[in-house]
Design an enzyme around this catalytic site. Structure first.
Site, mmCIF file in Angstrom:
data_model
loop_
_atom_site.group_PDB
_atom_site.id
_atom_site.type_symbol
_atom_site.label_atom_id
_atom_site.label_comp_id
_atom_site.label_asym_id
_atom_site.label_seq_id
_atom_site.Cartn_x
_atom_site.Cartn_y
_atom_site.Cartn_z
ATOM 1 N N SER A 423 0.703 -1.115 0.048
ATOM 2 C CA SER A 423 -0.043 0.114 0.086
ATOM 3 C C SER A 423 1.028 1.439 -0.192
ATOM 4 O O SER A 423 0.190 2.154 -0.119
ATOM 5 C CB SER A 423 -1.059 0.094 1.350
ATOM 6 N N LYS A 466 -6.210 4.735 8.302
ATOM 7 C CA LYS A 466 -5.053 5.517 7.736
ATOM 8 C C LYS A 466 -5.472 6.927 7.717
ATOM 9 O O LYS A 466 -4.676 7.967 8.161
ATOM 10 C CB LYS A 466 -4.516 4.937 6.306
#
Length: 577
Positions: A423, A466
């Site tokens: 990611s 996140k």
């Protein structure tokens, strides 16, 4: 390519929550979304010599679900285990047979008094087959094989006891079992359903010949449902049924936070979780805080806040490290070759997001993009794969016709634990472009996303955590109105953000950008268009990729093309004027 900011309406799910007034609890509501399992169980009830494996999840109330599953089938007639003399006369026990019949005989030994039983934990042999009375050798105390129609057994409990595992498989294979050497065998008159994980089913199916022969029916429970397939009213009835089992009454105001919490568990705006355990635990905690069995939205919201408070000790310590500048991570200004990536720290019961400073440096070399995390054995295989894809993407754009004469090093700064996942590959690519072009990146904008060899930005996990992790850091330092997060467009359907984040975005104090291609991300971060090459592979002036291209050509030692005589003459005229 232009990135689209994400509108506040897309930051959390929007449910059409019905009125709770006429919703009643039913046992069958527990089977919501479990059509595969229902089909398998219906086949089990109507076939012979076939048994079933029920693959469930740790967050599902197994006992309640089993009860609802059994009640979905019609009642069966009671069966009686009668001892019948072989010649029809009174005979010694060794010359008699044990037969299941619809009516009790003169010498009835057992009756299927239970529709079902569930065995788990420390299961013993006598729990299954029963035993003979020590006081009367003619008296049989039936076990689970003899006193129920459906026998559910915890597969993990059975697997740990090899002797019992073999006993069950052999009993199914023979269709009978022995209780004593002086007694005739008893025919198996129940359906056996093993309940365990999907992984154990796969191992057993491959390695156990008898298992594959007798357990063809698999009922695999789903842990979430899709709203296009089911309605909010269906799910509300499921919630009401869960609450009713615990004597809890839901009010209308409690529904919105429960739906949002369920959607967060499912990690999708259009999906709702079917994991009963976390939902019931939340309801019970809310009842305890409010000291009422009638739940309101305020009670649910307070219980969620306290739940976070109980589990976020490590998150608080981490935040203190950022606030004390023990971890250097700027959220304002610009830097060359440096970007804020986003990570997720996942404990067993709690996960949270944390930003990470990613830096890239370049120098003359043979074209290697080095992963320092991998070389220091702190990077996992998936992270290494992401770096390889990044290298491939770099070569696709700039190294089609000639090798690249640079080496690059990419690292997560101040990271002292293993990093895995792809990611961060979007952020790493942007940092690399900045380092090559020597063009700064906005430090107030963090990036997350995986990339493929063609530059497409792909979905990642933990998107809500996140975003909230980076927002919390920016909020503590003071929101500037220019900070935000770049994320894959495919992750927008998973957004279910805390209300503080939504409010800040609505006030233009924080921003979310959805991107589909790496060129959109570098444009946002470096305030310069990426550029589209012409037929000769040259990028236009005043584009980022032209800066990258010029730097790569400089590293390769290509001389600048000498101006023609006509060009020199025009330059002199310009100077003289």
């Amino acid at each position: 390519m232009n990135a689209n900011p994400i509108a506040p309406a897309s930051l959390s799910p929007n449910f059409a929550i019905p009125s709770i007034a006429n919703i009643v609890a039913t046992h069958q509501a527990r089977l919501l979304g479990q059509s595969r399992t229902l089909d398998a169980f219906s086949l089990l009830a109507s076939t012979s010599d076939q048994h079933m494996y029920l693959a469930d999840q740790s967050g599902i109330d197994r006992k309640r679900f089993i009860q609802a599953l059994v009640e979905s089938q019609p009642l069966h007639s009671v069966q009686y285990l009668n001892r019948i003399a072989q010649d029809g006369q009174q005979a010694p026990q060794t010359k008699s047979t044990l037969v299941w019949q619809a009516e009790p005989g003169e010498d009835n030994l057992s009756t299927t008094t239970h529709r079902y039983r569930y065995l788990s934990g420390n299961i013993k042999r006598r729990d299954l087959i029963g035993h003979i009375s020590s006081l009367d050798p003619q008296h049989y105390h039936p076990g689970a094989f003899a006193d129920c129609r459906y026998l559910f057994i915890c597969a993990e409990s059975l697997w740990k006891r090899e002797g019992l595992w073999e006993l069950v498989l052999q009993t199914i294979d023979r269709a009978e079992y022995d209780i004593h050497s002086n007694w005739p065998a008893i025919a198996l008159n129940c359906k056996i359903i093993l309940v365990g994980s999907s992984a154990l089913y796969s191992v057993s199916y491959i390695e156990e010949r008898l298992f594959a022969s007798h357990f063809p029916l698999l009922g695999e429970l789903v842990n979430e449902l899709s709203l296009p397939e089911f309605s909010e009213q269906d799910y509300l009835q499921w919630l009401v049924t869960l609450a009713d089992d615990k004597g809890i009454t839901l009010t209308q105001s409690a529904l919105a936070p429960l739906f949002n919490f369920s959607s967060r568990l499912a990690d999708h705006q259009q999906h709702l979780s079917l994991l009963t355990t976390p939902l019931l635990q939340l309801m019970e905690q809310a009842c305890a805080y409010s000291q009422s069995r009638e739940l309101t939205g305020a009670a649910i919201t307070h219980a969620l806040a306290q739940q976070t408070l109980r589990h976020n000790a490590s998150q608080t310590l981490s935040a203190q490290s950022f606030d004390d500048n023990f971890i250097n991570l700027p959220t304002n200004g610009t830097m060359i070759g440096q970007i804020n990536g986003l990570t997720v720290l996942d404990a067993a019961e709690y996960c949270y997001g944390e930003p990470a400073r990613i830096t890239a440096s370049v120098h003359y070399g043979d074209g290697e993009v080095a992963d320092i995390e991998r070389k220091s054995e702190l990077g996992g295989n998936i992270h290494a794969k992401g770096l390889m894809i990044l290298s491939s993407c770099l070569y696709r754009i700039f190294g089609k016709d000639a090798p690249l004469h640079l080496n690059a090093n990419i690292v997560f700064e101040q990271s002292y634990q293993e990093i895995d996942g792809d990611s961060a590959s979007l952020a790493e690519y942007c940092a690399l472009m900045s380092a090559i072009a020597e063009h700064p990146i906005e430090q107030g904008i963090a990036a997350t996303g995986a990339i493929d060899q063609f530059g497409q930005v792909q979905a990642i996990g933990g998107v809500n955590e996140k975003i909230e992790g980076f927002f919390a850091l920016c909020q503590r330092r003071g929101l500037t109105g220019t900070q935000g997060v770049i994320l894959p467009k495919s992750n927008v359907q998973q957004l279910n953000l805390h209300q503080d984040v939504i409010d800040a975005i609505d006030k233009k104090q924080f921003h979310l950008y959805q991107v589909e291609h790496i060129d959109e991300a570098v444009t946002i971060l470096m305030k310069m268009p990426a550029g589209i090459p012409d037929d000769n592979g040259q990028f236009p002036e005043d584009t980022l990729y032209r800066l990258v291209q010029d730097r790569l050509e400089g590293l390769a030692g290509y001389p600048d093309e000498e101006d023609s005589f006509f060009a020199k003459w025009l330059a002199k005229l310009k100077l003289s004027s």
